[in-house]
Design an enzyme around this catalytic site. Sequence first.
Site, mmCIF file in Angstrom:
data_model
loop_
_atom_site.group_PDB
_atom_site.id
_atom_site.type_symbol
_atom_site.label_atom_id
_atom_site.label_comp_id
_atom_site.label_asym_id
_atom_site.label_seq_id
_atom_site.Cartn_x
_atom_site.Cartn_y
_atom_site.Cartn_z
ATOM 1 C CB ALA B 383 -0.911 -0.003 1.230
ATOM 2 C CB CYS B 384 1.927 3.816 -1.778
ATOM 3 S SG CYS B 384 1.154 3.931 -3.387
ATOM 4 C CG ASP B 385 -1.042 9.428 -0.251
ATOM 5 O OD1 ASP B 385 -1.648 9.329 0.821
ATOM 6 O OD2 ASP B 385 -1.200 10.367 -1.041
ATOM 7 C CB SER B 391 1.499 0.376 -3.587
ATOM 8 O OG SER B 391 0.571 0.995 -4.445
ATOM 9 C CB ILE B 416 -2.956 4.011 3.131
ATOM 10 C CG1 ILE B 416 -1.528 3.497 2.946
ATOM 11 C CG2 ILE B 416 -3.343 3.981 4.604
ATOM 12 C CD1 ILE B 416 -0.481 4.314 3.623
#
Lengths: 154, 464
Positions: B383-385, B391, B416
């Site tokens: 996961a990333c922003d 991600s 996320i």
Amino acid sequence: MAIKVERESIWLDFPGTAREEIIQNICFKLKDIGKTDDPSGLYHDIMEREGLVSTFAGHDTAIPHVVTNHINSPALCFIRVADPDLTWHGNSENVTFVVFSAVPKGEAAATIRAEQSQIFGALALLIRTPDVTSVWKVAEDAEVIQKSLNFTLS
Amino acid sequence: MRENNLKTGVQSLGRTLSAMVMPNIGAFIAWGFITALFIPTGWWPNESLAALVGPMIKYLLPLLIGYTGGKMIHKDRGAVAGAITTMGVIVSADIPMFLGAMIAGPLGAVAIREFDKRIHHRIKPGFEMLVNNFSLGIIAMITAIIGYLVMGPLVAVLTKALGSGVGWIVEQGLLPLVSIIVEPAKILFLNNAINHGVFTPLGAQQSSEFGKSIYYLIETNPGPGLGVLLAYMLVGKGAAQKSAYGASIIHFLGGIHEIYFPYVLMKPRLIIAVIGGGMAGLAFNMIMGNGLVGPPSPGSIFAEILMSTKGMGVVLTLASIAVAAAVSFAISAFIIRGSMEGEDDLEAAKERVAANKAEAKGMAAPVADQAGAYENVKRIIVACDAGMGSSAMGASVLRNKVKEAKLDIEVTNLAINDLDEADIVITQRELTARAQQKLPSALHLSIGNFMDSAFYDDLVKKLV
């Protein structure tokens, strides 16, 4: 896949000696090609994303990306920087390639993000392939890079 | 961890508040212009057109905030519920209800969202519109009444208390001390949260009473950042010095303050310079009684001039920027020159580079590593922003390794905020606290660089 890297979005020997300058110049170029009407707003959104965590990806590559209101249509750009000493915000390793993506906020964002995910997934494999990156480093014609990218992405 | 959680919480609250105000900044500016031009002390006094001023600040601006706040929670239905609930708060008091709108808008939207969640799938075909319209109408009516009877009076008391507190700070001549909080918070990218979430509403309230507000000048003064960049230009060296010229134009003329933040982070002691500059500018404005009629957004020199008051206002605003820049420049130049000569700073810089390098190589330690945590893993989320860049690349690398190891594990990537079910969540260290809050049941692993093969090799070994 709806999104591909267009010839006009491949910029070789791109000017800029720091991350901020590179991103600023990307925003201005995107205005030139009609992708954004608000390069300042776009710059702000990208830097806000960069502020969360750096987008340095290793393998000479950075991947600034953003979901923003300041882009008219999805943008995917490949950039080879001119400065051989460019680093990406505190990382000691050099950055030669910048792959930039911007996706507009809105109803279709989920679909576009899924497509962008596939593209970055493919990119992850490409930048770990020295045969590919060595071609990218010396190519004088954007078409060479475009073909290698779109061949893999398709 | 507690510090990280606090930072995440503050960032999240700040983002929420500013997200309600930022889309409506144009309305604040329109109101500022109308005020500046047509009130009795304005540039072109006009009694008829000045009639716009009161209704705009009492009704339009809070309603826009409430509408936007509701939309953030539950799209169009949330927006309408938010606006109706805000109306209850607005008419319950005689002060502009900005704070009330920030609370009422989202709460109205939460009410209709919870209703939709429980009832929507049970509606018989053909009755959707009937149920949707009447449920929204009835629930929003109830929340508006709650807003009128409960929220409004409470917020009025709170707003008056806050106003008195701020008024006391101003009376004691302590307003410049606000810079001690504001300037470091800006560097943490809380600038929009502070400006649009706090000072714009406070400024609008003050401006409606006095025709101008000093609050508009607290976060937006480009002087402190300009001083730092000027110092880099004149006494710095290397890439920072070269790039400071372009950055100062973007900062000063374009109003994009974010561009100077990295220059401060490069030498964290420069935070003293921006605090000093901010305090000096504020002290000047306080002594001279200067303020702006509306929010200068972005904080460019042009916006500052446009929002200045009639007469000496423009001169005072320019002078306050010059004062802030001069003080910030003097301190910055001293710090930059000193750090170039100081051996200790060189060592610290080396350590920072080494730390960054280690992080880039993915040597960050997992935050949770329980016995048996790697058994029966069915789903891993990277996961990333935004869930589309870093991600996606990390998931691609890990997916290949999982496939090579012939493991029956789904590997995917997400933002996320969209985290759902997963056994393991992998995030970059800076984002792990946020991910843990979103999905506390998963095992959370931190990675320095999403492309770090060694990290994924280790993980696959544990999974086999």
